[in-house]
Write a protein that holds these residues in place. Structure first.
Motif, PDB file in Angstrom:
ATOM      1  N   SER A 232       0.800  -1.220   0.000  1.00 24.97           N
ATOM      2  CA  SER A 232       0.000   0.000   0.000  1.00 24.97           C
ATOM      3  C   SER A 232       0.830   1.266   0.000  1.00 24.97           C
ATOM      4  N   ARG A 233       2.070   1.185   0.445  1.00 29.31           N
ATOM      5  CA  ARG A 233       2.886   2.387   0.559  1.00 29.31           C
ATOM      6  C   ARG A 233       3.943   2.494  -0.541  1.00 29.31           C
ATOM      7  N   ILE A 234       3.734   1.840  -1.653  1.00 24.45           N
ATOM      8  CA  ILE A 234       4.664   2.014  -2.775  1.00 24.45           C
ATOM      9  C   ILE A 234       4.319   3.269  -3.575  1.00 24.45           C
ATOM     10  N   ILE A 235       3.066   3.434  -3.966  1.00 21.23           N
ATOM     11  CA  ILE A 235       2.697   4.527  -4.858  1.00 21.23           C
ATOM     12  C   ILE A 235       2.444   5.862  -4.142  1.00 21.23           C
ATOM     13  N   PRO A 236       1.778   5.911  -2.974  1.00 22.10           N
ATOM     14  CA  PRO A 236       1.499   7.218  -2.352  1.00 22.10           C
ATOM     15  C   PRO A 236       2.701   8.132  -2.169  1.00 22.10           C
ATOM     16  N   PRO A 237       3.875   7.647  -1.702  1.00 19.97           N
ATOM     17  CA  PRO A 237       5.019   8.572  -1.594  1.00 19.97           C
ATOM     18  C   PRO A 237       5.482   9.102  -2.948  1.00 19.97           C
ATOM     19  N   LEU A 238       5.306   8.325  -4.003  1.00 16.41           N
ATOM     20  CA  LEU A 238       5.663   8.797  -5.342  1.00 16.41           C
ATOM     21  C   LEU A 238       4.688   9.868  -5.809  1.00 16.41           C
ATOM     22  N   ARG A 239       3.417   9.671  -5.525  1.00 21.81           N
ATOM     23  CA  ARG A 239       2.391  10.640  -5.896  1.00 21.81           C
ATOM     24  C   ARG A 239       2.515  11.933  -5.094  1.00 21.81           C
TER      25      ARG A 239
ATOM     26  N   SER B  55      -1.533  16.227   2.686  1.00 21.23           N
ATOM     27  CA  SER B  55      -1.168  16.391   1.287  1.00 21.23           C
ATOM     28  C   SER B  55      -2.423  16.368   0.427  1.00 21.23           C
ATOM     29  N   VAL B  56      -2.365  17.057  -0.696  1.00 18.30           N
ATOM     30  CA  VAL B  56      -3.464  17.018  -1.660  1.00 18.30           C
ATOM     31  C   VAL B  56      -2.901  16.800  -3.054  1.00 18.30           C
ATOM     32  N   GLY B  57      -3.748  16.324  -3.928  1.00 19.84           N
ATOM     33  CA  GLY B  57      -3.350  16.077  -5.309  1.00 19.84           C
ATOM     34  C   GLY B  57      -4.566  15.604  -6.078  1.00 19.84           C
ATOM     35  N   ALA B  58      -4.379  14.580  -6.920  1.00 25.94           N
ATOM     36  CA  ALA B  58      -5.489  13.997  -7.662  1.00 25.94           C
ATOM     37  C   ALA B  58      -6.198  13.007  -6.762  1.00 25.94           C
ATOM     38  N   SER B  59      -7.456  13.297  -6.440  1.00 25.85           N
ATOM     39  CA  SER B  59      -8.205  12.465  -5.498  1.00 25.85           C
ATOM     40  C   SER B  59      -9.604  12.190  -6.031  1.00 25.85           C
ATOM     41  N   PHE B  60     -10.166  11.098  -5.527  1.00 27.23           N
ATOM     42  CA  PHE B  60     -11.517  10.681  -5.901  1.00 27.23           C
ATOM     43  C   PHE B  60     -12.340  10.500  -4.630  1.00 27.23           C
ATOM     44  N   ALA B  61     -13.664  10.613  -4.754  1.00 26.32           N
ATOM     45  CA  ALA B  61     -14.550  10.438  -3.615  1.00 26.32           C
ATOM     46  C   ALA B  61     -14.243   9.110  -2.916  1.00 26.32           C
ATOM     47  N   PRO B  62     -14.344   9.073  -1.594  1.00 24.84           N
ATOM     48  CA  PRO B  62     -15.045  10.024  -0.735  1.00 24.84           C
ATOM     49  C   PRO B  62     -14.185  11.094  -0.075  1.00 24.84           C
ATOM     50  N   SER B  63     -12.934  11.290  -0.466  1.00 19.62           N
ATOM     51  CA  SER B  63     -12.117  12.259   0.254  1.00 19.62           C
ATOM     52  C   SER B  63     -11.044  12.863  -0.637  1.00 19.62           C
ATOM     53  N   TRP B  64     -10.763  14.164  -0.428  1.00 24.36           N
ATOM     54  CA  TRP B  64      -9.619  14.776  -1.103  1.00 24.36           C
ATOM     55  C   TRP B  64      -8.378  14.761  -0.209  1.00 24.36           C
ATOM     56  N   MET B  65      -8.476  14.187   0.988  1.00 24.43           N
ATOM     57  CA  MET B  65      -7.310  14.024   1.852  1.00 24.43           C
ATOM     58  C   MET B  65      -6.375  12.982   1.247  1.00 24.43           C
ATOM     59  N   ASP B  66      -5.097  13.311   1.162  1.00 20.59           N
ATOM     60  CA  ASP B  66      -4.128  12.408   0.565  1.00 20.59           C
ATOM     61  C   ASP B  66      -3.005  12.143   1.563  1.00 20.59           C
ATOM     62  N   TRP B  67      -2.116  11.249   1.184  1.00 21.05           N
ATOM     63  CA  TRP B  67      -0.966  10.896   2.022  1.00 21.05           C
ATOM     64  C   TRP B  67       0.172  11.849   1.733  1.00 21.05           C
ATOM     65  N   PRO B  68       0.887  12.333   2.783  1.00 22.94           N
ATOM     66  CA  PRO B  68       0.752  12.027   4.209  1.00 22.94           C
ATOM     67  C   PRO B  68      -0.116  13.062   4.936  1.00 22.94           C
ATOM     68  N   LEU B  69      -0.651  12.665   6.083  1.00 17.07           N
ATOM     69  CA  LEU B  69      -1.398  13.569   6.934  1.00 17.07           C
ATOM     70  C   LEU B  69      -0.447  14.272   7.904  1.00 17.07           C
ATOM     71  N   ILE B  70      -0.830  15.462   8.328  1.00 21.17           N
ATOM     72  CA  ILE B  70      -0.011  16.249   9.242  1.00 21.17           C
ATOM     73  C   ILE B  70      -0.481  15.985  10.665  1.00 21.17           C
ATOM     74  N   TYR B  71       0.249  15.137  11.375  1.00 24.63           N
ATOM     75  CA  TYR B  71      -0.092  14.811  12.763  1.00 24.63           C
ATOM     76  C   TYR B  71       1.191  14.589  13.555  1.00 24.63           C
ATOM     77  N   ARG B  72       1.039  14.484  14.847  1.00 19.93           N
ATOM     78  CA  ARG B  72       2.183  14.362  15.732  1.00 19.93           C
ATOM     79  C   ARG B  72       3.008  13.112  15.415  1.00 19.93           C
TER      80      ARG B  72
ATOM     81  N   THR C 140       2.449  19.267  -2.274  1.00 29.25           N
ATOM     82  CA  THR C 140       1.350  20.229  -2.140  1.00 29.25           C
ATOM     83  C   THR C 140       0.587  19.893  -0.867  1.00 29.25           C
ATOM     84  N   LEU C 141       0.653  20.805   0.099  1.00 32.71           N
ATOM     85  CA  LEU C 141       0.158  20.560   1.448  1.00 32.71           C
ATOM     86  C   LEU C 141      -0.919  21.575   1.811  1.00 32.71           C
ATOM     87  N   PHE C 142      -2.023  21.075   2.299  1.00 36.17           N
ATOM     88  CA  PHE C 142      -3.106  21.900   2.824  1.00 36.17           C
ATOM     89  C   PHE C 142      -2.919  21.996   4.335  1.00 36.17           C
TER      90      PHE C 142
END
Length: 385
Positions: free
Chosen positions: A145-152, A315-332, A343-345
């Motif tokens: 699952s974590r091969i493509i998200p860091p590339l995107r 992070s944001v980028g090309a997203s599909f429903a149900p969420s525009w939230m992308d990897w990685p999230l900003i948390y502790r 591109t970070l929101f």
């Protein structure tokens, strides 16, 4: 084909995935995330609510298993070479996961090492369990699952161009709608104006619903059904995103109708200080978690600990429903590095339930070698109508 990127860009993306697969000694990947399929091949559909799978082999060949309704969609919108159809059937032994195993056998992948993209809305728990059962004695499978998200997460120049266009649509939506925000205005009209402005200007539907909440609902940071009219003294929280070619540039604001309460101004001062501090550390060499720590340190130091969230963006980028939230999230504690061309929101969301006062402020940035660049030109002033 209706492709939105050049053949060379798609070739580069595939090469980067194949390199990661080689590092993991994978003979093939089973890709279920619609975002991954769109990024890798251009495949564009809303049909991912039902089983579909892109098979990427280590030699670069792609095979797509989908329903008949998406066969033409795949051929029209993607560079996928081979499209296969699974048929809806009642018998469990004829499930799409079992039909996928048949395809993998035809591709001579029996006994191979296969990575599976589990962490996605495109693969339900039920289908995932059936998939595991069907492949248990077929291949050596592992979570990929974590091969493509860091590339995107690292955007190309062409992607950033789409994000800039999405940012223009973000600004357009608010600027077109601000004149409507006044006492007596209906939330439905505000929502329709924001979404309509984006669609009329060539944008897309967003990957999740805009937040339009006033009064007590201004303290909610999720969409809910039901509308109300703005009062002469009111507050309105808006979270929206321009979307272009599925690329999203979100923003968030709380608008005051009438005279701001002293608490509105206090929370606004906290939010602006926190967002400014986050901008100062949104630079290569720092971690994603540093952004959260900075936001928390400033807000807590100004007395807002009880009113903030446990994350402050993503992070944001090309997203599909149900969420525009992308990897990685900003948390502790998120140790993923900030790199150029992410591109970070970043959002400062403050909700004082004791005084029923909301204050939200945030926008999307593209990271550079130095300070981040906002993808919106909207002023960060307190909005008063």
């Amino acid at each position: 084909m209706a492709l939105h990127f050049s053949p060379d860009e798609f070739k580069s993306r595939k090469a980067s995935v194949l390199a990661k697969m080689a590092d993991r000694k994978l003979d093939a990947m089973l890709i279920f995330a619609q975002e991954s399929m769109y990024w890798l091949t251009g495949y564009d559909t809303t049909g991912y609510n039902l089983f579909q799978c892109l098979v990427l082999r280590k030699n670069g060949e792609t095979d797509h298993l989908t329903r008949s309704a998406d066969m033409r969609q795949a051929k029209r919108t993607s560079n996928i070479k081979h499209v296969h159809i699974w048929a809806d059937r009642v018998k469990k032994k004829a499930s799409p996961a079992v039909q996928l195993r048949g395809l993998l056998e035809d591709l001579d992948l029996l006994g191979c090492r296969i990575g599976i993209e589990y962490d996605t809305h495109g693969l339900t728990a039920k289908d995932g369990r059936t998939l595991d059962e069907s492949l248990r004695s077929f291949a050596d499978c592992e979570d990929a699952s974590r091969i493509i998200p860091p590339l995107r997460a690292i955007k190309s120049g062409a992607e950033i161009a789409y994000l800039r266009k999405a940012g223009e649509l973000t600004d357009l939506a608010l600027n077109e709608t601000l004149p409507l925000i006044k006492a007596g205005a209906d939330e439905g009209k505000i929502l329709a104006s924001m979404q309509g402005a984006i669609l009329e200007a060539g944008g897309d539907y967003p990957a999740h619903h805009f937040v339009v909440g006033s009064g007590e609902d201004a303290l909610l940071c999720r969409y809910k059904t039901g509308r109300r009219q703005l009062q002469s003294q009111d507050q309105l929280t808006l979270e929206w995103a321009g979307a272009f070619r599925h690329y999203h540039t979100p923003a968030i604001r709380t608008v005051i109708i009438g005279a701001p309460l002293p608490r509105h101004r206090e929370l606004y001062d906290i939010a602006t200080a926190a967002l400014s501090a986050v901008e100062d550390v949104m630079r290569p060499g720092n971690n994603i978690g540093d952004l959260y720590d900075t936001h928390a340190r400033v807000i807590d130091g100004m007395g807002g600990h009880a009113h903030r969230l446990n994350a402050c963006g993503y992070s944001v980028g090309a997203s599909f429903a149900p969420s525009w939230m992308d990897w990685p999230l900003i948390y502790r504690g998120n140790e993923n590095k900030i790199c150029p061309n992410m591109t970070l929101f970043a959002h400062m969301i403050l909700m004082d339930s004791d005084q029923n006062v909301a204050m939200c402020l945030g926008q999307t940035y593209v990271t550079t070698e130095a300070e981040p660049e906002p993808l919106s030109s909207l002023p960060m002033d307190l909005l008063i109508r």
